[in-house]
Design an enzyme around this catalytic site. Sequence first.
Site, PDB file in Angstrom:
ATOM      1  N   SER A 190      -5.543  -0.686   4.085  1.00 32.36           N
ATOM      2  CA  SER A 190      -5.228   0.737   3.961  1.00 32.36           C
ATOM      3  C   SER A 190      -5.647   1.580   5.145  1.00 32.36           C
ATOM      4  O   SER A 190      -5.117   2.677   5.346  1.00 32.36           O
ATOM      5  CB  SER A 190      -5.874   1.296   2.689  1.00 32.36           C
ATOM      6  OG  SER A 190      -7.281   1.149   2.725  1.00 32.36           O
ATOM      7  N   HIS A 218      -0.339  -0.691  -0.661  1.00 35.60           N
ATOM      8  CA  HIS A 218       0.364  -0.033   0.438  1.00 35.60           C
ATOM      9  C   HIS A 218       1.582  -0.818   0.921  1.00 35.60           C
ATOM     10  O   HIS A 218       2.220  -0.426   1.891  1.00 35.60           O
ATOM     11  CB  HIS A 218      -0.606   0.212   1.597  1.00 35.60           C
ATOM     12  CG  HIS A 218      -1.771   1.055   1.204  1.00 35.60           C
ATOM     13  ND1 HIS A 218      -1.744   2.433   1.212  1.00 35.60           N
ATOM     14  CD2 HIS A 218      -3.008   0.712   0.736  1.00 35.60           C
ATOM     15  CE1 HIS A 218      -2.904   2.908   0.793  1.00 35.60           C
ATOM     16  NE2 HIS A 218      -3.683   1.878   0.501  1.00 35.60           N
ATOM     17  N   LYS A 261       1.617   5.709  -4.982  1.00 37.89           N
ATOM     18  CA  LYS A 261       1.927   5.810  -3.555  1.00 37.89           C
ATOM     19  C   LYS A 261       3.450   5.749  -3.390  1.00 37.89           C
ATOM     20  O   LYS A 261       4.129   6.736  -3.627  1.00 37.89           O
ATOM     21  CB  LYS A 261       1.175   4.720  -2.804  1.00 37.89           C
ATOM     22  CG  LYS A 261      -0.343   4.871  -2.941  1.00 37.89           C
ATOM     23  CD  LYS A 261      -1.111   3.772  -2.267  1.00 37.89           C
ATOM     24  CE  LYS A 261      -2.614   4.002  -2.336  1.00 37.89           C
ATOM     25  NZ  LYS A 261      -3.152   3.954  -3.733  1.00 37.89           N
TER      26      LYS A 261
END
Length: 414
Positions: A190, A218, A261
């Site tokens: 990250s 991610h 996200k």
Amino acid sequence: MTTWFDDALQQLAAHHLQRRRRQVAPLHAPAELAPHEEALRATTYLVDGQPRLSFGSNDYLGLSQHPALMAAAHAAIDRYGVGATASPLVCGHSPEHEALEADLARHVGLPRALYFYAGYAANVGAIPALVGKGDAVFSDALNHACIIDGVRLSRAEAHIVPHADLAALETALRASTARRKLVVTDAVFSMDGNVADVPALLALCERFDAMLMIDDAHGFGVLGPQGEGTLAHHGIAGAAGVAPAWQGRLDRLIYMATLGKSAGVAGAFVAGSDRIIEWVMQKARTYMFATAAPAHIAAALRAGVQVIQDEPGRRTHLAALRARLREGLAGCEAIRDGRWRLLPSDTAIQPLVIGSNEAALAVMAALDAQGIWVPAIRPPTVPDGTARLRISLSAAHTAEQVDRLCAALATRPA
């Protein structure tokens, strides 16, 4: 006793480590924008009441403001209300949650998925469910805090392996006599943006009869042909199912990804074989003893997964923005002379290492004065001496917005 906190807070401030929480809201209301301007809500904010162009969000595909997700949430509120009322194992598991888990499993190409209300809860719940006293965990040195805390809570013997060092991992696995072994790693790191070598990790786990858990917070939505994540990026599994070379070889794999996200909403899921996911559901305390996320969150996520599949142009645009940013920063004097370092990354995360905490905060403040918000990341999130700007790109950004950031960094005195 209470004066200790005053002294400790002063020490944080003295070392430029005290965090400040900001009030953030979209600059525009939906009614103020035409449909083709929807992306503006995902890139421009009121930060403490001041308009800012943001490069700090994890909304990599710009879905947090997508009309389809908001419509799905509104419809589910009308059907289910706003609260789940209990744990998923009591009465908090709705048809929307059930359908979401099926959608997620199908999307990443694994047999079964289990939805958690938060990514932190997924890791600190799943890891202690998988291993305990008498077992061993092998954790990458740059893993996220929720993995670190999950390892600590498991009470298994912890081995911290140098970052991305397959040789060191092999040595540690070979020496271990633990009854069960778990290798756990971020899939996309990250703060650095690099991608773990998942095929090599799986091969090591096969050789030494270990389980592998990857945290794809991610990578999910961004990597892979249909945004399936890091497994698809490596040709292991995805929406088309498990690749032939990996058929029958993924029973030891536990896949985790967050949904706040790229998916634009909230929560996380763990996916894998039916037996492993059933065991996690039975044993993860953060699943058993926490109130479930409301049904409208699950409904919005189902819409988000559909958009991830149906709108590949978002990933194409994101890749073009990444190339434009890196090209634009190539002429930055502080990068050319080595004072700053733009780390290599093929993801939406573009880390610009500044060095000291004070210097990183100064660059952040200079950008803020120009109406641009990029967060400065400092220890303990990153190692001492590597404070950085974590530039997060979104498919909602325009090329002109990226150019504006590059120009602002180029004129910032180092």
